[in-house]
Design a protein around this motif. Structure first.
Motif, PDB file in Angstrom:
ATOM      1  N   GLN A   1       0.827  -1.203   0.000  1.00 48.33           N
ATOM      2  CA  GLN A   1       0.000   0.000   0.000  1.00 48.33           C
ATOM      3  C   GLN A   1       0.867   1.260   0.000  1.00 48.33           C
ATOM      4  N   ASP A   2       0.277   2.365  -0.409  1.00 50.59           N
ATOM      5  CA  ASP A   2       0.963   3.662  -0.411  1.00 50.59           C
ATOM      6  C   ASP A   2       0.833   4.293   0.967  1.00 50.59           C
ATOM      7  N   ALA A   3       1.529   3.698   1.943  1.00 49.62           N
ATOM      8  CA  ALA A   3       1.416   4.140   3.337  1.00 49.62           C
ATOM      9  C   ALA A   3       2.765   4.640   3.846  1.00 49.62           C
ATOM     10  N   ASP A   4       2.699   5.404   4.928  1.00 49.11           N
ATOM     11  CA  ASP A   4       3.908   5.946   5.543  1.00 49.11           C
ATOM     12  C   ASP A   4       4.416   5.072   6.679  1.00 49.11           C
ATOM     13  N   ALA A   5       3.557   4.266   7.273  1.00 44.99           N
ATOM     14  CA  ALA A   5       3.951   3.376   8.363  1.00 44.99           C
ATOM     15  C   ALA A   5       3.107   2.112   8.313  1.00 44.99           C
ATOM     16  N   VAL A   6       3.732   0.980   8.613  1.00 40.36           N
ATOM     17  CA  VAL A   6       3.084  -0.330   8.546  1.00 40.36           C
ATOM     18  C   VAL A   6       3.247  -1.041   9.879  1.00 40.36           C
ATOM     19  N   VAL A   7       2.132  -1.562  10.420  1.00 44.92           N
ATOM     20  CA  VAL A   7       2.186  -2.370  11.642  1.00 44.92           C
ATOM     21  C   VAL A   7       1.308  -3.600  11.434  1.00 44.92           C
ATOM     22  N   ALA A   8       1.949  -4.758  11.301  1.00 44.33           N
ATOM     23  CA  ALA A   8       1.205  -6.007  11.146  1.00 44.33           C
ATOM     24  C   ALA A   8       0.964  -6.633  12.515  1.00 44.33           C
ATOM     25  N   PHE A   9      -0.046  -7.494  12.613  1.00 45.78           N
ATOM     26  CA  PHE A   9      -0.343  -8.145  13.890  1.00 45.78           C
ATOM     27  C   PHE A   9      -0.831  -9.567  13.667  1.00 45.78           C
ATOM     28  N   ASP A  10      -0.728 -10.354  14.736  1.00 46.02           N
ATOM     29  CA  ASP A  10      -1.304 -11.699  14.770  1.00 46.02           C
ATOM     30  C   ASP A  10      -2.052 -11.830  16.091  1.00 46.02           C
ATOM     31  N   MET A  11      -3.339 -11.554  16.057  1.00 42.27           N
ATOM     32  CA  MET A  11      -4.124 -11.557  17.288  1.00 42.27           C
ATOM     33  C   MET A  11      -4.407 -12.967  17.793  1.00 42.27           C
ATOM     34  N   THR A  12      -4.111 -13.992  16.979  1.00 41.01           N
ATOM     35  CA  THR A  12      -4.342 -15.369  17.416  1.00 41.01           C
ATOM     36  C   THR A  12      -3.169 -15.919  18.224  1.00 41.01           C
ATOM     37  N   ALA A  13      -2.006 -15.268  18.137  1.00 37.74           N
ATOM     38  CA  ALA A  13      -0.828 -15.726  18.884  1.00 37.74           C
ATOM     39  C   ALA A  13      -0.960 -15.344  20.353  1.00 37.74           C
ATOM     40  N   GLU A  14      -0.321 -16.104  21.230  1.00 33.10           N
ATOM     41  CA  GLU A  14      -0.331 -15.781  22.648  1.00 33.10           C
ATOM     42  C   GLU A  14       0.329 -14.422  22.874  1.00 33.10           C
ATOM     43  N   GLY A  15      -0.385 -13.527  23.530  1.00 35.56           N
ATOM     44  CA  GLY A  15       0.142 -12.183  23.748  1.00 35.56           C
ATOM     45  C   GLY A  15       0.134 -11.318  22.505  1.00 35.56           C
ATOM     46  N   GLY A  16      -0.625 -11.731  21.485  1.00 35.03           N
ATOM     47  CA  GLY A  16      -0.647 -10.977  20.231  1.00 35.03           C
ATOM     48  C   GLY A  16      -1.180  -9.569  20.382  1.00 35.03           C
TER      49      GLY A  16
ATOM     50  N   LEU B   1      -0.925  -7.637  23.114  1.00 40.10           N
ATOM     51  CA  LEU B   1       0.089  -6.816  23.775  1.00 40.10           C
ATOM     52  C   LEU B   1       1.238  -6.477  22.828  1.00 40.10           C
ATOM     53  N   ALA B   2       1.616  -7.440  21.980  1.00 38.79           N
ATOM     54  CA  ALA B   2       2.676  -7.178  21.005  1.00 38.79           C
ATOM     55  C   ALA B   2       2.244  -6.112  20.003  1.00 38.79           C
ATOM     56  N   PHE B   3       0.982  -6.160  19.618  1.00 40.54           N
ATOM     57  CA  PHE B   3       0.450  -5.170  18.676  1.00 40.54           C
ATOM     58  C   PHE B   3       0.440  -3.783  19.315  1.00 40.54           C
ATOM     59  N   ILE B   4       0.022  -3.701  20.566  1.00 43.61           N
ATOM     60  CA  ILE B   4       0.013  -2.420  21.276  1.00 43.61           C
ATOM     61  C   ILE B   4       1.426  -1.842  21.358  1.00 43.61           C
ATOM     62  N   ASP B   5       2.391  -2.687  21.726  1.00 42.00           N
ATOM     63  CA  ASP B   5       3.774  -2.214  21.841  1.00 42.00           C
ATOM     64  C   ASP B   5       4.321  -1.731  20.503  1.00 42.00           C
ATOM     65  N   ALA B   6       3.977  -2.431  19.418  1.00 42.73           N
ATOM     66  CA  ALA B   6       4.438  -2.023  18.090  1.00 42.73           C
ATOM     67  C   ALA B   6       3.783  -0.723  17.641  1.00 42.73           C
ATOM     68  N   LEU B   7       2.558  -0.491  18.080  1.00 48.94           N
ATOM     69  CA  LEU B   7       1.826   0.711  17.682  1.00 48.94           C
ATOM     70  C   LEU B   7       2.300   1.972  18.407  1.00 48.94           C
ATOM     71  N   LYS B   8       2.700   1.836  19.646  1.00 49.34           N
ATOM     72  CA  LYS B   8       2.974   3.007  20.486  1.00 49.34           C
ATOM     73  C   LYS B   8       3.894   4.036  19.833  1.00 49.34           C
ATOM     74  N   PRO B   9       5.072   3.650  19.320  1.00 51.65           N
ATOM     75  CA  PRO B   9       5.933   4.670  18.708  1.00 51.65           C
ATOM     76  C   PRO B   9       5.355   5.252  17.415  1.00 51.65           C
ATOM     77  N   VAL B  10       4.490   4.504  16.757  1.00 55.17           N
ATOM     78  CA  VAL B  10       3.922   4.943  15.477  1.00 55.17           C
ATOM     79  C   VAL B  10       2.826   5.989  15.696  1.00 55.17           C
ATOM     80  N   VAL B  11       2.070   5.848  16.782  1.00 52.95           N
ATOM     81  CA  VAL B  11       0.938   6.754  17.035  1.00 52.95           C
ATOM     82  C   VAL B  11       1.285   7.853  18.034  1.00 52.95           C
ATOM     83  N   ALA B  12       2.525   7.871  18.517  1.00 47.41           N
ATOM     84  CA  ALA B  12       2.901   8.762  19.613  1.00 47.41           C
ATOM     85  C   ALA B  12       2.648  10.235  19.308  1.00 47.41           C
ATOM     86  N   GLU B  13       2.749  10.641  18.042  1.00 50.62           N
ATOM     87  CA  GLU B  13       2.533  12.041  17.678  1.00 50.62           C
ATOM     88  C   GLU B  13       1.063  12.369  17.460  1.00 50.62           C
ATOM     89  N   GLY B  14       0.200  11.377  17.642  1.00 54.26           N
ATOM     90  CA  GLY B  14      -1.240  11.593  17.504  1.00 54.26           C
ATOM     91  C   GLY B  14      -1.795  11.051  16.209  1.00 54.26           C
TER      92      GLY B  14
END
Length: 318
Positions: free
Chosen positions: A174-189, A191-204
């Motif tokens: 895709q024509d995107a500026d930032a990419v964050v993939a996730f696997d919600m079926t994995a154990e702790g998926g 929490l891993a998604f939240i941690d990966a998102l934090k620096p990407v969304v930090a500026e709002g």
């Protein structure tokens, strides 16, 4: 006439003969040339959509399509008059529920692109009141709808586009500026998604377009609540492609953030605004600024098409 008919609530369509429609005051006959399958058209036809209450079977399946009026004018139409749908040789449409197709856009592309494109346009323009330069996060950007949402956000002047979803390879296409993939079926998926998102969304994040709902939607709201302070976020729910209609949403997420939850659909956006959205999408497509992957089927192959994935977008040529 030849048609894809549904004989009872919850049933899939079958190919057969249906009575030809007859127009009355305020209605127009449309000779159908193409109709795409979407979550809306499938669930509404089978009686499982919130807009399909009271359907009297048998009916012709399909919620929208492309065709010609009796004078040859090419049109896009939506919500045909019951019991007629778009998956037939001819259908019946109220005069205010059709728009003229722009020149230079073929029928199959027009049929494929309107529903997913219209949903993104309506959510951004009429629900989120999007402004150029804003940051948009699109959850579920791997499918036809999400891909078009990325393109439309870019056309509307998005300053930053973040895409999330299950397939990293599809996200990176895709024509995107930032990419964050996730696997919600994995154990702790989650929490891993939240941690990966934090620096990407930090500026709002100004607008979230959510096509999935479910655990990934809660994770996005959690990441914003934990990272962003005082920056308003308009979170727009468009669909439930995850299959999760209900979520566990802690009150603390909303109390600790400036997230505003909205929905976008056939009752939260007026018919006039939805048709204006469709017109805008068709105009962009005619100019070559929007693209969608498609796969064509014949009307007699409706049972196969009905079971096909929605990406690439199945289009029934009639």
């Amino acid at each position: 006439m030849k048609a894809a008919m549904i004989n009872g609530s919850g049933e899939a369509p079958v190919y057969g003969e249906f009575a030809w429609p007859v127009a009355s005051d305020g209605q127009l006959l449309v000779n159908v040339s193409a109709a795409a399958l979407s979550q809306l058209s499938k669930f509404r036809s089978m009686g499982g959509h919130y807009s399909s209450s009271g359907a009297q079977y048998p009916i012709v399946a399909g919620a929208d399509g492309v065709g010609t009026l009796q004078d040859g004018t090419r049109v896009y139409f939506a919500m045909p008059v019951a019991p007629y749908g778009s998956l037939a040789e001819q259908t019946l449409v109220r005069k205010h529920m059709l728009i003229r197709l722009p020149d230079g856009l073929d029928d199959v592309t027009a049929a494929a692109i309107v529903n997913p494109g219209m949903s993104a346009w309506a959510a951004l323009v009429y629900r989120a009141h999007f402004k150029p330069g804003q940051t948009v996060l699109i959850n579920g950007a791997t499918g036809s709808s999400g891909s078009l949402a990325v393109q439309i956000a870019r056309c509307l002047g998005a300053g930053k586009i973040i895409v999330t979803g299950r397939s990293e390879s599809r996200l990176r296409a895709q024509d995107a500026d930032a990419v964050v993939a996730f696997d919600m079926t994995a154990e702790g998926g989650d929490l891993a998604f939240i941690d990966a998102l934090k620096p990407v969304v930090a500026e709002g994040v100004d607008v979230v377009l959510d096509y999935l709902w479910g655990d990934s939607a809660v994770a996005i709201m959690s990441a914003i609540a934990q990272t962003v302070e005082g920056h308003p976020t308009c979170f727009v729910s468009i669909g439930t492609a995850s299959g999760q209609e209900s979520v566990n949403l802690p009150s603390a997420i909303l109390r600790a953030s400036s997230i505003q939850l909205l929905g976008s659909g056939g009752r939260s956006v007026s018919q006039a605004d939805l048709l204006d959205s469709a017109r805008s999408v068709l105009d962009l497509a005619a100019k070559g600024r929007l693209k969608i992957l498609m796969k064509e089927y014949a009307l007699q192959d409706i049972e196969t098409a009905w079971q096909a994935p929605l990406t690439p977008r199945p289009v029934i040529r009639i």
